[in-house]
Design a protein around this motif. Sequence first.
Motif, PDB file in Angstrom:
ATOM      1  N   GLN A 123      75.208  32.758 -16.426  1.00 30.53           N
ATOM      2  CA  GLN A 123      75.066  34.057 -17.080  1.00 30.53           C
ATOM      3  C   GLN A 123      76.244  34.986 -16.792  1.00 30.53           C
ATOM      4  OE1 GLN A 123      71.251  35.218 -15.533  1.00 30.53           O
ATOM      5  NE2 GLN A 123      70.113  34.133 -17.144  1.00 30.53           N
ATOM      6  N   ALA A 124      77.160  34.521 -15.926  1.00 33.61           N
ATOM      7  CA  ALA A 124      78.289  35.382 -15.546  1.00 33.61           C
ATOM      8  C   ALA A 124      79.194  35.661 -16.741  1.00 33.61           C
ATOM      9  CB  ALA A 124      79.077  34.735 -14.418  1.00 33.61           C
ATOM     10  N   PHE A 125      79.314  34.683 -17.639  1.00 39.01           N
ATOM     11  CA  PHE A 125      80.097  34.870 -18.868  1.00 39.01           C
ATOM     12  C   PHE A 125      79.170  34.678 -20.067  1.00 39.01           C
ATOM     13  CE2 PHE A 125      83.271  33.599 -15.776  1.00 39.01           C
ATOM     14  CZ  PHE A 125      84.326  34.450 -16.050  1.00 39.01           C
TER      15      PHE A 125
ATOM     16  N   GLY B  71      82.523  28.360  -7.404  1.00 40.82           N
ATOM     17  CA  GLY B  71      83.981  28.224  -7.346  1.00 40.82           C
ATOM     18  C   GLY B  71      84.617  28.388  -8.713  1.00 40.82           C
ATOM     19  N   LEU B  72      84.014  27.755  -9.712  1.00 41.15           N
ATOM     20  CA  LEU B  72      84.580  27.801 -11.063  1.00 41.15           C
ATOM     21  C   LEU B  72      84.519  29.223 -11.621  1.00 41.15           C
ATOM     22  CD1 LEU B  72      85.772  26.087 -13.322  1.00 41.15           C
ATOM     23  CD2 LEU B  72      83.459  25.675 -14.156  1.00 41.15           C
ATOM     24  N   VAL B  73      83.380  29.866 -11.460  1.00 43.57           N
ATOM     25  CA  VAL B  73      83.232  31.235 -11.995  1.00 43.57           C
ATOM     26  C   VAL B  73      84.196  32.187 -11.288  1.00 43.57           C
ATOM     27  CG1 VAL B  73      81.658  33.215 -12.073  1.00 43.57           C
ATOM     28  CG2 VAL B  73      80.869  30.965 -12.833  1.00 43.57           C
ATOM     29  N   MET B  74      84.328  32.059  -9.986  1.00 45.81           N
ATOM     30  CA  MET B  74      85.219  32.975  -9.268  1.00 45.81           C
ATOM     31  C   MET B  74      86.679  32.760  -9.646  1.00 45.81           C
ATOM     32  SD  MET B  74      83.490  35.166  -7.817  1.00 45.81           S
ATOM     33  CE  MET B  74      84.955  36.033  -7.284  1.00 45.81           C
ATOM     34  N   ARG B  75      87.066  31.504  -9.869  1.00 40.48           N
ATOM     35  CA  ARG B  75      88.461  31.267 -10.304  1.00 40.48           C
ATOM     36  C   ARG B  75      88.673  31.901 -11.684  1.00 40.48           C
ATOM     37  NH1 ARG B  75      92.845  27.219  -8.702  1.00 40.48           N
ATOM     38  NH2 ARG B  75      94.268  27.319 -10.455  1.00 40.48           N
ATOM     39  N   ALA B  76      87.683  31.726 -12.571  1.00 43.13           N
ATOM     40  CA  ALA B  76      87.810  32.283 -13.914  1.00 43.13           C
ATOM     41  C   ALA B  76      87.839  33.807 -13.873  1.00 43.13           C
ATOM     42  CB  ALA B  76      86.639  31.790 -14.780  1.00 43.13           C
ATOM     43  N   VAL B  77      87.004  34.404 -13.065  1.00 40.96           N
ATOM     44  CA  VAL B  77      86.935  35.860 -12.970  1.00 40.96           C
ATOM     45  C   VAL B  77      88.271  36.431 -12.483  1.00 40.96           C
ATOM     46  CG1 VAL B  77      85.921  37.705 -11.555  1.00 40.96           C
ATOM     47  CG2 VAL B  77      84.439  36.064 -12.690  1.00 40.96           C
TER      48      VAL B  77
ATOM     49  N   PRO C  49      69.976  41.494  -4.791  1.00 43.27           N
ATOM     50  CA  PRO C  49      69.874  41.443  -3.319  1.00 43.27           C
ATOM     51  C   PRO C  49      68.980  40.305  -2.831  1.00 43.27           C
ATOM     52  CG  PRO C  49      69.646  43.699  -4.093  1.00 43.27           C
ATOM     53  CD  PRO C  49      69.685  42.843  -5.310  1.00 43.27           C
ATOM     54  N   LEU C  50      67.895  40.060  -3.556  1.00 38.02           N
ATOM     55  CA  LEU C  50      66.972  39.011  -3.103  1.00 38.02           C
ATOM     56  C   LEU C  50      67.632  37.631  -3.215  1.00 38.02           C
ATOM     57  CD1 LEU C  50      64.153  38.537  -2.003  1.00 38.02           C
ATOM     58  CD2 LEU C  50      63.339  38.240  -4.348  1.00 38.02           C
ATOM     59  N   LEU C  51      68.321  37.400  -4.353  1.00 37.72           N
ATOM     60  CA  LEU C  51      69.012  36.113  -4.517  1.00 37.72           C
ATOM     61  C   LEU C  51      70.110  35.976  -3.453  1.00 37.72           C
ATOM     62  CD1 LEU C  51      69.727  33.471  -5.868  1.00 37.72           C
ATOM     63  CD2 LEU C  51      71.015  34.730  -7.595  1.00 37.72           C
ATOM     64  N   ALA C  52      70.829  37.070  -3.216  1.00 44.63           N
ATOM     65  CA  ALA C  52      71.874  37.015  -2.187  1.00 44.63           C
ATOM     66  C   ALA C  52      71.260  36.680  -0.830  1.00 44.63           C
ATOM     67  CB  ALA C  52      72.610  38.355  -2.127  1.00 44.63           C
ATOM     68  N   GLY C  53      70.093  37.275  -0.562  1.00 40.74           N
ATOM     69  CA  GLY C  53      69.407  36.975   0.704  1.00 40.74           C
ATOM     70  C   GLY C  53      69.037  35.510   0.799  1.00 40.74           C
ATOM     71  N   ILE C  54      68.529  34.956  -0.305  1.00 35.42           N
ATOM     72  CA  ILE C  54      68.138  33.533  -0.305  1.00 35.42           C
ATOM     73  C   ILE C  54      69.376  32.653  -0.093  1.00 35.42           C
ATOM     74  CG2 ILE C  54      67.236  31.660  -1.753  1.00 35.42           C
ATOM     75  CD1 ILE C  54      65.374  33.760  -3.034  1.00 35.42           C
ATOM     76  N   VAL C  55      70.475  33.021  -0.766  1.00 34.49           N
ATOM     77  CA  VAL C  55      71.683  32.189  -0.625  1.00 34.49           C
ATOM     78  C   VAL C  55      72.257  32.292   0.791  1.00 34.49           C
ATOM     79  CG1 VAL C  55      74.037  31.803  -1.451  1.00 34.49           C
ATOM     80  CG2 VAL C  55      72.221  32.295  -3.070  1.00 34.49           C
TER      81      VAL C  55
ATOM     82  N   ASP D 226      86.239  33.431   0.710  1.00 37.83           N
ATOM     83  CA  ASP D 226      85.477  34.627   0.327  1.00 37.83           C
ATOM     84  C   ASP D 226      84.787  34.450  -1.023  1.00 37.83           C
ATOM     85  OD1 ASP D 226      86.365  35.820   2.621  1.00 37.83           O
ATOM     86  OD2 ASP D 226      88.005  36.915   1.654  1.00 37.83           O
ATOM     87  N   ALA D 227      85.030  33.307  -1.669  1.00 36.49           N
ATOM     88  CA  ALA D 227      84.530  33.125  -3.043  1.00 36.49           C
ATOM     89  C   ALA D 227      83.015  33.311  -3.125  1.00 36.49           C
ATOM     90  CB  ALA D 227      84.929  31.739  -3.561  1.00 36.49           C
ATOM     91  N   ALA D 228      82.277  32.680  -2.223  1.00 35.44           N
ATOM     92  CA  ALA D 228      80.815  32.745  -2.318  1.00 35.44           C
ATOM     93  C   ALA D 228      80.308  34.165  -2.088  1.00 35.44           C
ATOM     94  CB  ALA D 228      80.189  31.787  -1.301  1.00 35.44           C
ATOM     95  N   ALA D 229      80.830  34.828  -1.058  1.00 36.18           N
ATOM     96  CA  ALA D 229      80.362  36.188  -0.744  1.00 36.18           C
ATOM     97  C   ALA D 229      80.688  37.138  -1.889  1.00 36.18           C
ATOM     98  CB  ALA D 229      80.997  36.664   0.557  1.00 36.18           C
ATOM     99  N   THR D 230      81.895  36.998  -2.476  1.00 35.51           N
ATOM    100  CA  THR D 230      82.284  37.877  -3.574  1.00 35.51           C
ATOM    101  C   THR D 230      81.423  37.614  -4.810  1.00 35.51           C
ATOM    102  OG1 THR D 230      84.535  37.719  -2.712  1.00 35.51           O
ATOM    103  CG2 THR D 230      84.277  38.721  -4.878  1.00 35.51           C
ATOM    104  N   PHE D 231      81.146  36.339  -5.062  1.00 38.38           N
ATOM    105  CA  PHE D 231      80.282  35.991  -6.197  1.00 38.38           C
ATOM    106  C   PHE D 231      78.914  36.659  -6.037  1.00 38.38           C
ATOM    107  CE2 PHE D 231      76.924  33.469  -8.073  1.00 38.38           C
ATOM    108  CZ  PHE D 231      77.392  33.173  -9.340  1.00 38.38           C
ATOM    109  N   LEU D 232      78.375  36.568  -4.832  1.00 39.17           N
ATOM    110  CA  LEU D 232      77.044  37.136  -4.597  1.00 39.17           C
ATOM    111  C   LEU D 232      77.068  38.647  -4.792  1.00 39.17           C
ATOM    112  CD1 LEU D 232      75.910  35.084  -1.472  1.00 39.17           C
ATOM    113  CD2 LEU D 232      75.132  34.823  -3.826  1.00 39.17           C
TER     114      LEU D 232
END
Lengths: 189, 498
Positions: free
Chosen positions: B213-215, B297-303, B329-335, B317-323
């Motif tokens: 859903q990012a793009f 990884g793919l979404v962050m490179r594209a962004v 917040p809840l999804l970030a907490g789960i991840v 930092d890719a995962a933290a920035t993506f989140l």
Amino acid sequence: MDRLIAGMIFTAVLGMAAILLLIGFTEAPQNAAGVAHGEIPAMLIGGDGAARLADIGGLAFVFNCLLLLFTVLLCTLSVSPDKRTPVFFGWMTAVFVTNLIVWQQMYFGHLAFLASGETGWFLGFPAATAWQVYGVWFAGVILIAVYSGGFRSYILSESDERRFERLLREARTDAEPDFSGERISESRR
Amino acid sequence: MEAFRQEIILGVIVLYMALCVAIGLWSMGRTRSAGDFFIAGRGLGPIVVSLALFASTLSGFGFVGGPGLVYSVGVSSFWMVVISATAFGLGFFLVAKRIRMIAELRGCMSIPDVIAARYGSELARGLVALTIVLGVLGYLATQILAMSVVMQSILAGTERFADTSLFSCVLLSSAVLVFYCVTGGVIASVYTDVLQGLVMMVAGILILIAAMQAFDGGLREAGEIVLADDSESMMPFGAAGIITSLGWFFVFGIGLAGQPHIVTKMMMNRNLADNRSILPLSLLGYMVSAFLWISIGLVMRAVVVGGSAEPLALPDDAAATFLAMFASPLLAGIVFAALFAAIMSTSDAFLNIGTAAVIHDIPRALRGRPVRNELFWARVVTVVLAVVAAGFALFSYYRDATLVALLGAFGWSTFAASLFPVLAIGLNWKRATTAGTVAAVVSALAINFTVQLAGVTLPWGISGGLAAFVTSLVLFFAVSYATPPPKLARDIDRMMEI
């Protein structure tokens, strides 16, 4: 039979080692393993893909063919000789051929893209990459299907379980583990 | 909800850690012997083993380093993931049945035990045990450090705990890990793995949905942006090139069957026939969790290449920035809980096998007999190993990263290179000899050490791990063929016929 399979595995390993040496001694272009992105730090780009494959593409292609063969031969070695039926060899051949097709489509699909600059897309990825993402997974799943689906035929039959139970009972009656040894049987040397 | 983002993330993590502690307490009453402590008395069901197996396979690297690699080198790093089906399949074909049989036949509690039984050699046992101890220290140190850095970054976003030091984070994260490992041994380890595996699977699915859903155009649009910037990055060999990619394919695909923390799990199932269902269940869990690796990884490179976000300071930092950009917040907490789960499930597996090597295998290799009261000493050594690893982690962070980097070289590729021939091939090929085993292990260690110490860069992106793996395979076969056929113990010989 084990002697033949082990010999083939060793030959495949020697082949891969030789190819790696050949590649290592081939002069590498600057972008062989990527170069820094011009504008974005901590990011690499591949650059001219054709230049990277020009001298070693064929060697790399053969290397992976040997790796796929190595994998299938190892699986074959792990199955006891009495279970290596023609059907089992048929399945192993199917796994190998499927892997080869996926690899061939991926590699030559990439070469076609390099030549034309155009690519089709499949489920979110360029065609050659889709072969990698979905095809490699699918080929591995066939191997798993052979293991799980053919478990009683190729891995562990009910009579194997009884043989093992018997071996366990005999081992438990021995006070000490038998390290005295005996010459290995011919069938699996 | 956004106003309490850090608090929600922290709350989910605290809940997760409390569950780990509870599992430790629950497992304590079930751990009555060294056999229970190290291999759960070979009494686990297929679902538990499946989840434990895949959870141990996917470490914190999969959640932090994996997306970072896709960001950094594009599709090249997909090779580590897509090979998983073949890797799991090969691992089960080669190891699962025989290691479970030999464990029951000889009462083996560790991989060095298996090696000693197979080759009838205490030298082989000692070498493998030493390799495992060195690997465990490096692996644990890097995992504890990663866990502490993430914890500190989360706490920094809260008002109350903003000034928490890294030392406190190391202390807290190690304490939870040590608590459940000491109290419940591997029983706690595998049951926390079940929880951890489930958390990882949920996170993998939710992240894939968030990434799509990012793009507006989903992953294809992300791919088109990356392709337009540098076509190689989006094609099968990525920015790192064909040899790097095939090297990862080799080391991660073939090498899984040589990972001690993974194959040890194959000794724990109650019935041999359970392997039939454990294999597909493990793979399913791994594949679902690995969605996170590829999609973030793919979404962050594209962004970033598309100019929608600033370049990352570090690929990790890719995962933290993506989140921060795309997750509630809840999804970030789960991840984040899944990240802790991935780190802890791998760490507890390493803590367990390291302890076995120290109190069970090395004394046997040196003195020919085990220590007395193994269960007590297992608990003591678990604490000591964790403290030493935490010390390494802090030393690395504040003083000098060389030591941990050096021990970190004893990661996946060294285990693959040194243990795959000896264990995975040796359990299926009677002609393998002790001399072949020694040659394989020593060459793998020497090459990995040399490449790491001397900072050698091989051409075409050939990794030290790949060079070590191929060399050890060549030597294993060549030296085995060159030395007289081994005399196998009768029970081992018969077991290898089945």
